[in-house]
Design a protein around this motif. Sequence first.
Motif, PDB file in Angstrom:
ATOM      1  N   TYR A 161      56.688  36.410  15.644  1.00  0.00           N
ATOM      2  CA  TYR A 161      57.937  36.683  16.346  1.00  0.00           C
ATOM      3  C   TYR A 161      57.825  36.230  17.803  1.00  0.00           C
ATOM      4  O   TYR A 161      56.733  36.106  18.355  1.00  0.00           O
ATOM      5  CB  TYR A 161      58.247  38.185  16.339  1.00  0.00           C
ATOM      6  N   SER A 162      58.994  36.020  18.435  1.00  0.00           N
ATOM      7  CA  SER A 162      59.014  35.590  19.832  1.00  0.00           C
ATOM      8  C   SER A 162      60.077  36.388  20.586  1.00  0.00           C
ATOM      9  O   SER A 162      60.766  37.232  20.008  1.00  0.00           O
ATOM     10  CB  SER A 162      59.311  34.098  19.913  1.00  0.00           C
ATOM     11  N   THR A 163      60.204  36.104  21.860  1.00  0.00           N
ATOM     12  CA  THR A 163      61.227  36.776  22.662  1.00  0.00           C
ATOM     13  C   THR A 163      62.600  36.212  22.338  1.00  0.00           C
ATOM     14  O   THR A 163      62.743  35.051  21.953  1.00  0.00           O
ATOM     15  CB  THR A 163      60.957  36.586  24.162  1.00  0.00           C
ATOM     16  N   THR A 164      63.615  37.022  22.533  1.00  0.00           N
ATOM     17  CA  THR A 164      64.982  36.583  22.261  1.00  0.00           C
ATOM     18  C   THR A 164      65.400  35.461  23.194  1.00  0.00           C
ATOM     19  O   THR A 164      66.097  34.522  22.791  1.00  0.00           O
ATOM     20  CB  THR A 164      65.954  37.774  22.389  1.00  0.00           C
ATOM     21  N   GLU A 165      64.983  35.523  24.451  1.00  0.00           N
ATOM     22  CA  GLU A 165      65.411  34.531  25.440  1.00  0.00           C
ATOM     23  C   GLU A 165      64.966  33.118  25.100  1.00  0.00           C
ATOM     24  O   GLU A 165      65.629  32.147  25.456  1.00  0.00           O
ATOM     25  CB  GLU A 165      64.865  34.892  26.830  1.00  0.00           C
ATOM     26  N   GLY A 166      63.847  33.003  24.401  1.00  0.00           N
ATOM     27  CA  GLY A 166      63.326  31.690  24.051  1.00  0.00           C
ATOM     28  C   GLY A 166      61.963  31.442  24.658  1.00  0.00           C
ATOM     29  O   GLY A 166      61.540  32.102  25.616  1.00  0.00           O
ATOM     30  N   ASP A 167      61.261  30.470  24.111  1.00  0.00           N
ATOM     31  CA  ASP A 167      59.929  30.117  24.588  1.00  0.00           C
ATOM     32  C   ASP A 167      59.983  29.676  26.045  1.00  0.00           C
ATOM     33  O   ASP A 167      60.800  28.818  26.413  1.00  0.00           O
ATOM     34  CB  ASP A 167      59.376  28.970  23.738  1.00  0.00           C
ATOM     35  N   PRO A 168      59.130  30.238  26.909  1.00  0.00           N
ATOM     36  CA  PRO A 168      59.166  29.865  28.325  1.00  0.00           C
ATOM     37  C   PRO A 168      58.963  28.375  28.569  1.00  0.00           C
ATOM     38  O   PRO A 168      59.583  27.792  29.472  1.00  0.00           O
ATOM     39  CB  PRO A 168      58.029  30.688  28.938  1.00  0.00           C
ATOM     40  N   GLY A 169      58.088  27.746  27.786  1.00  0.00           N
ATOM     41  CA  GLY A 169      57.853  26.317  27.971  1.00  0.00           C
ATOM     42  C   GLY A 169      59.076  25.473  27.655  1.00  0.00           C
ATOM     43  O   GLY A 169      59.396  24.525  28.379  1.00  0.00           O
ATOM     44  N   LEU A 170      59.797  25.834  26.602  1.00  0.00           N
ATOM     45  CA  LEU A 170      60.996  25.080  26.252  1.00  0.00           C
ATOM     46  C   LEU A 170      62.102  25.337  27.265  1.00  0.00           C
ATOM     47  O   LEU A 170      62.829  24.415  27.651  1.00  0.00           O
ATOM     48  CB  LEU A 170      61.463  25.448  24.841  1.00  0.00           C
ATOM     49  N   ARG A 171      62.228  26.576  27.724  1.00  0.00           N
ATOM     50  CA  ARG A 171      63.244  26.874  28.742  1.00  0.00           C
ATOM     51  C   ARG A 171      62.951  26.121  30.030  1.00  0.00           C
ATOM     52  O   ARG A 171      63.870  25.594  30.683  1.00  0.00           O
ATOM     53  CB  ARG A 171      63.306  28.376  29.008  1.00  0.00           C
ATOM     54  N   ALA A 172      61.676  26.028  30.401  1.00  0.00           N
ATOM     55  CA  ALA A 172      61.312  25.297  31.620  1.00  0.00           C
ATOM     56  C   ALA A 172      61.625  23.812  31.469  1.00  0.00           C
ATOM     57  O   ALA A 172      62.149  23.173  32.390  1.00  0.00           O
ATOM     58  CB  ALA A 172      59.832  25.511  31.936  1.00  0.00           C
ATOM     59  N   ALA A 173      61.307  23.245  30.299  1.00  0.00           N
ATOM     60  CA  ALA A 173      61.585  21.829  30.074  1.00  0.00           C
ATOM     61  C   ALA A 173      63.078  21.552  30.062  1.00  0.00           C
ATOM     62  O   ALA A 173      63.548  20.552  30.622  1.00  0.00           O
ATOM     63  CB  ALA A 173      60.958  21.390  28.753  1.00  0.00           C
ATOM     64  N   ALA A 174      63.844  22.443  29.442  1.00  0.00           N
ATOM     65  CA  ALA A 174      65.297  22.268  29.400  1.00  0.00           C
ATOM     66  C   ALA A 174      65.896  22.398  30.792  1.00  0.00           C
ATOM     67  O   ALA A 174      66.797  21.627  31.170  1.00  0.00           O
ATOM     68  CB  ALA A 174      65.917  23.290  28.455  1.00  0.00           C
ATOM     69  N   ALA A 175      65.404  23.351  31.576  1.00  0.00           N
ATOM     70  CA  ALA A 175      65.911  23.528  32.935  1.00  0.00           C
ATOM     71  C   ALA A 175      65.600  22.314  33.794  1.00  0.00           C
ATOM     72  O   ALA A 175      66.443  21.855  34.586  1.00  0.00           O
ATOM     73  CB  ALA A 175      65.308  24.791  33.554  1.00  0.00           C
ATOM     74  N   ALA A 176      64.403  21.768  33.641  1.00  0.00           N
ATOM     75  CA  ALA A 176      64.024  20.577  34.412  1.00  0.00           C
ATOM     76  C   ALA A 176      64.914  19.393  34.039  1.00  0.00           C
ATOM     77  O   ALA A 176      65.306  18.598  34.911  1.00  0.00           O
ATOM     78  CB  ALA A 176      62.555  20.250  34.172  1.00  0.00           C
ATOM     79  N   ARG A 177      65.254  19.284  32.768  1.00  0.00           N
ATOM     80  CA  ARG A 177      66.089  18.158  32.330  1.00  0.00           C
ATOM     81  C   ARG A 177      67.509  18.287  32.882  1.00  0.00           C
ATOM     82  O   ARG A 177      68.113  17.310  33.329  1.00  0.00           O
ATOM     83  CB  ARG A 177      66.092  18.102  30.808  1.00  0.00           C
ATOM     84  N   LEU A 178      68.066  19.492  32.856  1.00  0.00           N
ATOM     85  CA  LEU A 178      69.393  19.707  33.433  1.00  0.00           C
ATOM     86  C   LEU A 178      69.389  19.447  34.933  1.00  0.00           C
ATOM     87  O   LEU A 178      70.314  18.833  35.477  1.00  0.00           O
ATOM     88  CB  LEU A 178      69.866  21.133  33.149  1.00  0.00           C
TER      89      LEU A 178
END
Length: 396
Positions: free
Chosen positions: A68-85
């Motif tokens: 299981y993981s956190t609801t917010e999402g994997d920190p690494g993927l969120r960081a990569a998505a934020a950097a791309r935006l």
Amino acid sequence: MRANTPSLAARVGSVAGSPVREILRLTARPEVISFAGGLPAPELFDTDGIAAAFRRVLDEEPRRALQYSTTEGDPGLRAAAAARLTARGLPTDPADLLITTGSQQALTLVASALLDPGDVVLVEEPCYLAALQCFGLAGARVVAVPGDEEGLDPAAVEAAVVRERPKLLYTVPTFQNPTGRTLGAARRRAIAEVAARRGLWVVEDDPYGELRFEGEPVPWIAAFARDAGAADRTALISSYSKIMAPGLRLGLLRAPAPLLRACNVAKQAADLHTPTVNQLAAARYLADNDLDAHLARVRSAYRERRDALIAGLPDALPTGSRWNLPQGGMFVWAALPAGWNATEALREVVTHDVAYVPGAPFYPGEPDPTTLRLSFVTHTPDEIADGLKRLAKGLR
């Protein structure tokens, strides 16, 4: 005596299934050349890169990947998505994002968090079909806002806000589904200003923005909202389906903190979290591969396919038909001459092993029966040429 079976919820009975899905079922035969689906070209998936990302994740951290993981999402993927935006012109922190199970779930979560039964939602006409289903299931009343070949008319949006007192405006401003239209910068700025003046939520859906073949990128409405004072009422939905692979079911929601918290609670109730292994593999793929280089290859192929479709339409459609030339995305929007009905014509067209999607289901109000949507990305130029010959026979 047996008691009557309890009835289904009224909101389910009032929302029809997707006609696009029904057409895809009818055209699933391998001999059919289908312009109906909004499906990315599978032969262009980076299968080697994605497979390698999954292998590394399962080799290096299998217990985490399968847990299981956190609801917010994997920190690494969120960081990569934020950097791309951020790199694309919209400063974003990982804390601004929620990873969702496809962008469709992001839209469902926003509807759950913002809409009560009877609330009004403004949409483009025609509108993305699954959004109409989503708002219908939420019990909202959908009101279409008129526009033109350039998309939404901001003056019409403001007039509808004054008249209907809506909760939100939903729009796909870049390479819209189904029309392929792109809203210009001036209109995006004007819509952000309407949101600031009138207290309107703007939900901006951007699954196709990175599939631009020509012309300059246009800033998101969310970018204009910062200057207009509407950043606290603007949500951006995006997806990895069209740029990596739809089977990963990875989307994201960028929203103000109060809405993000509410959507987080709604997601907990829906599925707890998006599959951990898919998130970790996507993050690993983004770290190990050049997604922009991959997208350059995809865009080149899609542009060639768009050009093949446009070149063949004069001979495939009846004289007097009209169509647009999108600068990117996946769809061409066409209209047959007055008096034609694209839904009725499809019955004959399908017998020639070719298909399109009639435009009528995309209209929340009175439809234009002459319209149809043609997707150009799934087939090669040679297959497109063959499909257009079949289409010409079917329409003849």
